[in-house]
Design a protein around this motif. Structure first.
Motif, PDB file in Angstrom:
ATOM      1  N   LEU A  86       0.839  -1.198   0.000  1.00 39.27           N
ATOM      2  CA  LEU A  86       0.000   0.000   0.000  1.00 39.27           C
ATOM      3  C   LEU A  86       0.876   1.252   0.000  1.00 39.27           C
ATOM      4  N   GLN A  87       1.921   1.240   0.822  1.00 37.81           N
ATOM      5  CA  GLN A  87       2.830   2.385   0.915  1.00 37.81           C
ATOM      6  C   GLN A  87       3.646   2.562  -0.360  1.00 37.81           C
ATOM      7  N   ALA A  88       3.878   1.484  -1.075  1.00 42.36           N
ATOM      8  CA  ALA A  88       4.697   1.541  -2.289  1.00 42.36           C
ATOM      9  C   ALA A  88       3.944   2.137  -3.475  1.00 42.36           C
ATOM     10  N   GLY A  89       2.722   2.532  -3.287  1.00 39.90           N
ATOM     11  CA  GLY A  89       1.997   3.209  -4.353  1.00 39.90           C
ATOM     12  C   GLY A  89       0.610   2.683  -4.644  1.00 39.90           C
ATOM     13  N   ALA A  90       0.302   1.482  -4.168  1.00 36.27           N
ATOM     14  CA  ALA A  90      -1.020   0.917  -4.456  1.00 36.27           C
ATOM     15  C   ALA A  90      -2.136   1.790  -3.888  1.00 36.27           C
ATOM     16  N   ALA A  91      -1.950   2.265  -2.673  1.00 33.62           N
ATOM     17  CA  ALA A  91      -2.990   3.086  -2.044  1.00 33.62           C
ATOM     18  C   ALA A  91      -3.175   4.406  -2.793  1.00 33.62           C
ATOM     19  N   ALA A  92      -2.085   5.014  -3.203  1.00 37.91           N
ATOM     20  CA  ALA A  92      -2.178   6.294  -3.924  1.00 37.91           C
ATOM     21  C   ALA A  92      -2.883   6.108  -5.270  1.00 37.91           C
ATOM     22  N   GLU A  93      -2.549   5.036  -5.982  1.00 36.80           N
ATOM     23  CA  GLU A  93      -3.209   4.773  -7.270  1.00 36.80           C
ATOM     24  C   GLU A  93      -4.704   4.552  -7.075  1.00 36.80           C
ATOM     25  N   ALA A  94      -5.050   3.751  -6.077  1.00 37.18           N
ATOM     26  CA  ALA A  94      -6.459   3.446  -5.824  1.00 37.18           C
ATOM     27  C   ALA A  94      -7.217   4.688  -5.354  1.00 37.18           C
ATOM     28  N   ARG A  95      -6.573   5.518  -4.560  1.00 40.63           N
ATOM     29  CA  ARG A  95      -7.230   6.739  -4.082  1.00 40.63           C
ATOM     30  C   ARG A  95      -7.545   7.663  -5.251  1.00 40.63           C
ATOM     31  N   GLU A  96      -6.623   7.790  -6.191  1.00 38.70           N
ATOM     32  CA  GLU A  96      -6.884   8.631  -7.362  1.00 38.70           C
ATOM     33  C   GLU A  96      -8.062   8.092  -8.171  1.00 38.70           C
ATOM     34  N   LEU A  97      -8.127   6.780  -8.311  1.00 45.33           N
ATOM     35  CA  LEU A  97      -9.265   6.175  -9.014  1.00 45.33           C
ATOM     36  C   LEU A  97     -10.560   6.434  -8.245  1.00 45.33           C
ATOM     37  N   ALA A  98     -10.537   6.233  -6.940  1.00 46.53           N
ATOM     38  CA  ALA A  98     -11.733   6.462  -6.127  1.00 46.53           C
ATOM     39  C   ALA A  98     -12.185   7.918  -6.234  1.00 46.53           C
ATOM     40  N   ARG A  99     -11.232   8.839  -6.251  1.00 38.40           N
ATOM     41  CA  ARG A  99     -11.584  10.253  -6.388  1.00 38.40           C
ATOM     42  C   ARG A  99     -12.212  10.531  -7.748  1.00 38.40           C
ATOM     43  N   TRP A 100     -11.685   9.921  -8.789  1.00 41.01           N
ATOM     44  CA  TRP A 100     -12.260  10.114 -10.117  1.00 41.01           C
ATOM     45  C   TRP A 100     -13.676   9.554 -10.164  1.00 41.01           C
ATOM     46  N   LEU A 101     -13.865   8.341  -9.648  1.00 42.56           N
ATOM     47  CA  LEU A 101     -15.196   7.732  -9.623  1.00 42.56           C
ATOM     48  C   LEU A 101     -16.183   8.598  -8.836  1.00 42.56           C
ATOM     49  N   ALA A 102     -15.732   9.117  -7.700  1.00 38.37           N
ATOM     50  CA  ALA A 102     -16.602   9.967  -6.873  1.00 38.37           C
ATOM     51  C   ALA A 102     -16.978  11.251  -7.603  1.00 38.37           C
ATOM     52  N   ARG A 103     -16.008  11.858  -8.296  1.00 43.04           N
ATOM     53  CA  ARG A 103     -16.314  13.078  -9.059  1.00 43.04           C
ATOM     54  C   ARG A 103     -17.323  12.799 -10.165  1.00 43.04           C
ATOM     55  N   GLN A 104     -17.157  11.670 -10.846  1.00 45.56           N
ATOM     56  CA  GLN A 104     -18.093  11.325 -11.916  1.00 45.56           C
ATOM     57  C   GLN A 104     -19.492  11.088 -11.357  1.00 45.56           C
ATOM     58  N   ALA A 105     -19.569  10.377 -10.243  1.00 47.82           N
ATOM     59  CA  ALA A 105     -20.874  10.112  -9.627  1.00 47.82           C
ATOM     60  C   ALA A 105     -21.564  11.411  -9.247  1.00 47.82           C
ATOM     61  N   GLN A 106     -20.814  12.335  -8.670  1.00 46.81           N
ATOM     62  CA  GLN A 106     -21.400  13.610  -8.271  1.00 46.81           C
ATOM     63  C   GLN A 106     -21.819  14.433  -9.488  1.00 46.81           C
ATOM     64  N   ALA A 107     -21.032  14.376 -10.549  1.00 44.71           N
ATOM     65  CA  ALA A 107     -21.383  15.124 -11.765  1.00 44.71           C
ATOM     66  C   ALA A 107     -22.674  14.591 -12.381  1.00 44.71           C
ATOM     67  N   VAL A 108     -22.879  13.289 -12.302  1.00 43.32           N
ATOM     68  CA  VAL A 108     -24.105  12.690 -12.838  1.00 43.32           C
ATOM     69  C   VAL A 108     -25.288  13.035 -11.935  1.00 43.32           C
ATOM     70  N   THR A 153      -5.959   0.361 -13.135  1.00 40.92           N
ATOM     71  CA  THR A 153      -5.513   0.453 -11.746  1.00 40.92           C
ATOM     72  C   THR A 153      -5.298  -0.933 -11.166  1.00 40.92           C
ATOM     73  N   ALA A 154      -6.158  -1.871 -11.487  1.00 36.64           N
ATOM     74  CA  ALA A 154      -5.994  -3.239 -11.001  1.00 36.64           C
ATOM     75  C   ALA A 154      -4.679  -3.817 -11.499  1.00 36.64           C
ATOM     76  N   ARG A 155      -4.334  -3.574 -12.744  1.00 36.47           N
ATOM     77  CA  ARG A 155      -3.050  -4.066 -13.274  1.00 36.47           C
ATOM     78  C   ARG A 155      -1.876  -3.402 -12.555  1.00 36.47           C
ATOM     79  N   ALA A 156      -1.985  -2.107 -12.296  1.00 43.00           N
ATOM     80  CA  ALA A 156      -0.902  -1.381 -11.626  1.00 43.00           C
ATOM     81  C   ALA A 156      -0.730  -1.856 -10.188  1.00 43.00           C
ATOM     82  N   VAL A 157      -1.826  -2.166  -9.531  1.00 41.25           N
ATOM     83  CA  VAL A 157      -1.771  -2.608  -8.134  1.00 41.25           C
ATOM     84  C   VAL A 157      -1.229  -4.036  -8.051  1.00 41.25           C
TER      85      VAL A 157
END
Length: 113
Positions: free
Chosen positions: A26-48, A108-112
């Protein structure tokens, strides 16, 4: 719609994977990658759901909850899109957003790993 099922499955699978990763991964970058994806998904949901309103930023609540944040954001997007389809939204626009979301989750799944 098959795309909704595919996105739901991919989000749940990635969220489960994140919940099981050791702290060093998680510290090596998995958490940061997933957080960015979660933020994008959340922004899209709110925009809809709330067009025209500035979306709220998903907070950084730490690496150990990023799997849960991803699951919630993904499910929120699916719920918002389903509601829009029920209200008569253009299925092609909804489909395009579903495809983009699925592609981002897959990358993101591939990167993680």
């Amino acid at each position: 719609m098959a795309d909704r099922i595919a996105l739901h499955t991919a989000v749940d699978r990635l969220a489960g994977r994140l919940r099981s990763l050791p702290q060093r991964r998680l510290q090596a970058g998995a958490a940061a990658e997933a957080r960015e994806l979660a933020r994008w998904l959340a922004r899209q949901a709110q925009a809809v759901e709330f067009p025209g309103r500035e979306p709220y930023e998903l907070p950084d609540d730490g690496m150990f909850v990023v799997g849960d944040q991803l699951a919630v954001a993904g499910h929120d997007l699916l719920a918002a899109l389903s509601a829009r389809l029920a209200d008569g939204a253009d299925p092609e626009r909804v489909g395009a957003l579903l495809e983009e979301a699925l592609a981002r989750v897959t990358r993101t799944a591939r990167a993680v790993g």
